[in-house]
Design a protein around this motif. Sequence first.
Motif, PDB file in Angstrom:
ATOM      1  N   ALA A   4       0.817  -1.216   0.000  1.00 26.15           N
ATOM      2  CA  ALA A   4       0.000   0.000   0.000  1.00 26.15           C
ATOM      3  C   ALA A   4       0.853   1.271   0.000  1.00 26.15           C
ATOM      4  CB  ALA A   4      -0.933  -0.002   1.208  1.00 26.15           C
ATOM      5  N   THR A   5       1.908   1.277   0.850  1.00 28.62           N
ATOM      6  CA  THR A   5       2.736   2.481   0.922  1.00 28.62           C
ATOM      7  C   THR A   5       3.355   2.780  -0.437  1.00 28.62           C
ATOM      8  OG1 THR A   5       3.283   1.755   3.151  1.00 28.62           O
ATOM      9  CG2 THR A   5       4.553   3.581   2.258  1.00 28.62           C
ATOM     10  N   TRP A   6       3.897   1.737  -1.068  1.00 29.96           N
ATOM     11  CA  TRP A   6       4.523   1.933  -2.377  1.00 29.96           C
ATOM     12  C   TRP A   6       3.494   2.423  -3.388  1.00 29.96           C
ATOM     13  CZ3 TRP A   6       9.707   1.602  -3.432  1.00 29.96           C
ATOM     14  CH2 TRP A   6      10.512   1.063  -2.419  1.00 29.96           C
ATOM     15  N   ALA A   7       2.320   1.829  -3.353  1.00 30.68           N
ATOM     16  CA  ALA A   7       1.292   2.208  -4.328  1.00 30.68           C
ATOM     17  C   ALA A   7       0.868   3.655  -4.117  1.00 30.68           C
ATOM     18  CB  ALA A   7       0.090   1.270  -4.207  1.00 30.68           C
ATOM     19  N   ARG A   8       0.709   4.032  -2.849  1.00 28.20           N
ATOM     20  CA  ARG A   8       0.182   5.358  -2.566  1.00 28.20           C
ATOM     21  C   ARG A   8       1.205   6.458  -2.857  1.00 28.20           C
ATOM     22  NH1 ARG A   8      -0.967   5.860   3.083  1.00 28.20           N
ATOM     23  NH2 ARG A   8      -1.497   3.692   2.771  1.00 28.20           N
ATOM     24  N   HIS A   9       2.496   6.180  -2.570  1.00 26.61           N
ATOM     25  CA  HIS A   9       3.484   7.265  -2.613  1.00 26.61           C
ATOM     26  C   HIS A   9       4.471   7.168  -3.772  1.00 26.61           C
ATOM     27  CE1 HIS A   9       2.076   8.858   1.140  1.00 26.61           C
ATOM     28  NE2 HIS A   9       2.230   7.694   1.726  1.00 26.61           N
ATOM     29  N   LEU A  10       4.223   6.245  -4.681  1.00 25.84           N
ATOM     30  CA  LEU A  10       5.201   6.041  -5.735  1.00 25.84           C
ATOM     31  C   LEU A  10       5.457   7.325  -6.532  1.00 25.84           C
ATOM     32  CD1 LEU A  10       6.872   3.662  -6.385  1.00 25.84           C
ATOM     33  CD2 LEU A  10       5.320   3.043  -8.239  1.00 25.84           C
ATOM     34  N   ASP A  11       4.381   8.086  -6.754  1.00 25.35           N
ATOM     35  CA  ASP A  11       4.528   9.324  -7.532  1.00 25.35           C
ATOM     36  C   ASP A  11       5.430  10.316  -6.806  1.00 25.35           C
ATOM     37  OD1 ASP A  11       2.477   9.302  -5.621  1.00 25.35           O
ATOM     38  OD2 ASP A  11       1.755  11.239  -6.366  1.00 25.35           O
ATOM     39  N   LEU A  12       5.475  10.189  -5.466  1.00 24.74           N
ATOM     40  CA  LEU A  12       6.329  11.068  -4.676  1.00 24.74           C
ATOM     41  C   LEU A  12       7.807  10.787  -4.974  1.00 24.74           C
ATOM     42  CD1 LEU A  12       5.320  12.901  -2.169  1.00 24.74           C
ATOM     43  CD2 LEU A  12       6.658  11.268  -0.837  1.00 24.74           C
ATOM     44  N   LEU A  13       8.087   9.531  -5.349  1.00 15.94           N
ATOM     45  CA  LEU A  13       9.460   9.125  -5.590  1.00 15.94           C
ATOM     46  C   LEU A  13       9.948   9.503  -6.981  1.00 15.94           C
ATOM     47  CD1 LEU A  13       9.892   5.520  -4.136  1.00 15.94           C
ATOM     48  CD2 LEU A  13      10.980   7.629  -3.399  1.00 15.94           C
ATOM     49  N   ALA A  14       9.012   9.636  -7.914  1.00 15.52           N
ATOM     50  CA  ALA A  14       9.402   9.740  -9.321  1.00 15.52           C
ATOM     51  C   ALA A  14      10.388  10.881  -9.569  1.00 15.52           C
ATOM     52  CB  ALA A  14       8.163   9.910 -10.188  1.00 15.52           C
ATOM     53  N   ARG A  15      10.043  12.070  -9.096  1.00 18.40           N
ATOM     54  CA  ARG A  15      10.926  13.204  -9.391  1.00 18.40           C
ATOM     55  C   ARG A  15      12.271  13.125  -8.692  1.00 18.40           C
ATOM     56  NH1 ARG A  15       9.010  19.156  -9.581  1.00 18.40           N
ATOM     57  NH2 ARG A  15      11.267  19.280  -9.616  1.00 18.40           N
ATOM     58  N   PRO A  16      12.286  12.820  -7.386  1.00 18.84           N
ATOM     59  CA  PRO A  16      13.617  12.678  -6.753  1.00 18.84           C
ATOM     60  C   PRO A  16      14.478  11.616  -7.429  1.00 18.84           C
ATOM     61  CG  PRO A  16      11.908  12.789  -5.088  1.00 18.84           C
ATOM     62  CD  PRO A  16      11.202  12.746  -6.407  1.00 18.84           C
ATOM     63  N   ILE A  17      13.878  10.507  -7.822  1.00 18.64           N
ATOM     64  CA  ILE A  17      14.678   9.464  -8.465  1.00 18.64           C
ATOM     65  C   ILE A  17      15.227   9.975  -9.792  1.00 18.64           C
ATOM     66  CG2 ILE A  17      14.545   7.233  -9.656  1.00 18.64           C
ATOM     67  CD1 ILE A  17      12.982   6.126  -7.424  1.00 18.64           C
ATOM     68  N   ALA A  18      14.369  10.650 -10.560  1.00 19.63           N
ATOM     69  CA  ALA A  18      14.821  11.176 -11.857  1.00 19.63           C
ATOM     70  C   ALA A  18      15.974  12.158 -11.659  1.00 19.63           C
ATOM     71  CB  ALA A  18      13.658  11.846 -12.578  1.00 19.63           C
ATOM     72  N   THR A  19      15.825  13.064 -10.685  1.00 16.55           N
ATOM     73  CA  THR A  19      16.879  14.047 -10.428  1.00 16.55           C
ATOM     74  C   THR A  19      18.156  13.351  -9.984  1.00 16.55           C
ATOM     75  OG1 THR A  19      15.133  15.507  -9.653  1.00 16.55           O
ATOM     76  CG2 THR A  19      17.389  16.194  -9.219  1.00 16.55           C
ATOM     77  N   THR A  20      18.016  12.391  -9.054  1.00 20.91           N
ATOM     78  CA  THR A  20      19.187  11.673  -8.558  1.00 20.91           C
ATOM     79  C   THR A  20      19.931  10.987  -9.700  1.00 20.91           C
ATOM     80  OG1 THR A  20      17.945  11.250  -6.528  1.00 20.91           O
ATOM     81  CG2 THR A  20      19.941   9.956  -6.875  1.00 20.91           C
ATOM     82  N   LEU A  21      19.159  10.315 -10.567  1.00 24.48           N
ATOM     83  CA  LEU A  21      19.772   9.603 -11.686  1.00 24.48           C
ATOM     84  C   LEU A  21      20.479  10.572 -12.623  1.00 24.48           C
ATOM     85  CD1 LEU A  21      17.147   6.917 -12.756  1.00 24.48           C
ATOM     86  CD2 LEU A  21      19.503   6.537 -12.019  1.00 24.48           C
ATOM     87  N   LEU A  22      19.777  11.655 -12.965  1.00 21.10           N
ATOM     88  CA  LEU A  22      20.326  12.601 -13.936  1.00 21.10           C
ATOM     89  C   LEU A  22      21.609  13.232 -13.428  1.00 21.10           C
ATOM     90  CD1 LEU A  22      17.392  14.315 -15.684  1.00 21.10           C
ATOM     91  CD2 LEU A  22      19.741  14.439 -16.523  1.00 21.10           C
ATOM     92  N   VAL A  23      21.539  13.756 -12.200  1.00 22.56           N
ATOM     93  CA  VAL A  23      22.716  14.414 -11.630  1.00 22.56           C
ATOM     94  C   VAL A  23      23.841  13.408 -11.455  1.00 22.56           C
ATOM     95  CG1 VAL A  23      23.619  15.619  -9.612  1.00 22.56           C
ATOM     96  CG2 VAL A  23      21.375  16.203 -10.510  1.00 22.56           C
ATOM     97  N   GLY A  24      23.496  12.228 -10.935  1.00 16.61           N
ATOM     98  CA  GLY A  24      24.510  11.211 -10.690  1.00 16.61           C
ATOM     99  C   GLY A  24      25.197  10.776 -11.970  1.00 16.61           C
TER     100      GLY A  24
END
Lengths: 589, 217
Positions: free
Chosen positions: A370-390
């Motif tokens: 449930a937590t993953w399903a509910r908050h996955l969209d919250l992760l999308a941008r930080p993950i994208a930024t982390t990947l891009l910068v990294g």
Amino acid sequence: MRFVPATVAHGQLGRAQPAGTARQPVRGRWLRLIPPLTLGLFLGPILAGLLGTILPAFGYLPALGGERLSLAPWRQLFAAPGLQAASQLSLMTGLLATAIALALTILAFAAGQGTRAFRRARRLMAPLLAVPHLATAIGLAFLLAPSGWLVRLITPWLTGWQTPPDMSLLQGPYGFGLTLGLVVKETPFLILMTFAGLGQVHADRHLRQARAFGYGRIQAWLKVVLPLVYPQIRLPIYAVLAYSLSVVDMAIVLGPTTPPTLAPLILRWFSDPDLTLRFQAAAGACLQMLLVLLAIAAWRLAELLIARLARPWLTSGGRGGSGRLGHWLAWLCLGVVTLLAIGGLFALAVWSVAGAWRFPAAWPAELTLATWARHLDLLARPIATTLLVGLAATLLALGLVLGCLEQEQVSRKPPGQGALLLLYLPLLVPQISFLFGLQVILVRLGLDGTWLGLIWAHLLFVLPYLFLTLAEPYRSLDRRYETSALALGKPHWQVWWRIRLALLLRPVLIAAAIGFAVSVGQFLPTQMVGGGRLVTLTTEALALANGADRRLVGMVALSLAVLPLVAFAVALALPAWRFRHRRGMASGG
Amino acid sequence: MASGPGAPGLELEHVTISIGGRRLIEDLTMAVAPGEIATIMGPSGSGKSSLLSFICGTLEPDFEALGLIRLAGVELGPCPPERRRVGILFQDDLLFPHLSVGENLEFALPASVRGRAARRAKVAAALAEADLVGFGGRDPASLSGGQRARVALMRTLLAEPRALLLDEPFAKLDVALRARIRRFVYVHAQAASLPTLLVTHDPEDARTTGGPVLELG
């Protein structure tokens, strides 16, 4: 990750290969520019940033109305409540954590060098190192907090508690949790650096010789190998010391709060809406720098003293025993450190899929996504930024490092000890001491909160690690492979690309994975340069860490831990697959 | 480690060493009497050095070794390397670079030699024996190849070994020096009545020992 070397190489070679006539001098001319460019790119911001911190510390910051030099910020600083306690805490936790991590490293090698089990344990160290500090810290907090997993495991049958206890190992006044967290993270680093150093000093042969004279395992290591290998790991130790004394993210999660250690306190002042506190913060950042210098000087003095006092002991002839006690002690300590690190990650994972989980229960009542399903969209941008910068910082650093190393090959001049010290500079100067000044400069240039600024800031930390990892394999590759390829009439760039880089695929990818992991873990540069506009997993995790929802924190921190591990897996799997039919490539390039 | 019956020297019985299923040494049985220098000859990769590591107790875990080693009648198999009292000289002299020449010698001296004066005297005597009087304070790196080789031997003897292993110790010395150092080592090994096992691929090394020579395939 797959295209990492390819992209860089084309960029590189595009510059390096002159149209038509490929002649060495032309190639050399372009290549020669890369080392100074690299130095400028990464020393410039540090020196400018230091200056940009020192000037406001003496009252000069025109943007905030500071036009004249004065000592007012220092007076303000020393009058600030908690300053003395915070400084003492920083010194204590930093020195203690470094000393314990070093002691564990020495114990591990003294008891284990040359044994098969120890060689296997080495493979565990790299992934432990790759997990960002913050993820480890949050994992530890999940284990050790008053309502954490360890208490749940022994409650109520052993403790009799019905509610979480009042006292806590974390955030207590002595910085116990922070020290422990630092030890868990820095011991694997020192162990890996020691492994690298051992090869330089023929440790195995000397150890065998000492044991033939009748020396027990531990005494032989302490008397013969340690004096030889210590100079090789001195700079890494100082880097650990500097880091431990000035860490911010780990200290916020695991450290005491009233007062915190010095670096988080300074960050609090920097982020205060009251802009006049910036002067005091700048003075604090200078004080942080002085503390680190002081600690390194004290450490150096202790080194000299110990070396002096131990001299008669070295030749007194005492052989020591079988070292069985040391053996068990070493495995026990390393076992605890490893279990805490892995257990913490496991706690993150379980919390992220936990349903209802009341206090004394040792396991959640149900597991749910449930937590993953509910908050996955919250992760999308930080993950994208982390990947891009990294990825961007890693690619840039890789290009620069390969350029520097190739220039070294062309000019046949290996850099001296001074260059190594420069390389360590970003790891020895506390981040907070130059990031403030750097931020001021970036604001002036309009680069704060931009991708360019953030990638550049990460480059400062990615580059040294990448260089340190790649330099040894790059330098030790047998040159005759290239000579014979050139003799076959291949042009230089083809030889570099198809022979050297291909042979070095594995170390290049591993260095890139380490660089990427370093970037993913950066908190302070992201916070101060990203300015809240660019959010990575690290800044997001820390922002959430003090909130209440453990499930959400577990999810974000787990993602933070997994990202570098995936990079490592790719770096290991890709060459293994590429060279699956080449037995000669089995043990790396 | 009480001394048992049997011969006083170094004995190998049915020693077999293999790596990854490949036999390096097959069923080797030999005895070296005190004061005798036995030679094992063979091309590189024939397992000569592995045999010495096996005797020292420092064989890498990738190897598989079977068979008995006895020294003065006592089986060495169960002893850790540091309890075997087997001295070894390698191709590289392996003088510890962080210690002075004198400290290198003192390192090998047993702790049972007590007191600064007594230890210094032993070291000085060893230096004199090696024709290096006054070299105690020198950095090993400042010594010539021949001097280093002599210090390495004296260091090994100071540890009071009960057997001596020589792992191509003359290979890196130039030809003129080789004969002198060889004689120096042989004379001292015999004077100390040590059972000595030499591995080499230089026939000249073997010819001059006056002992038995064994060829490995």
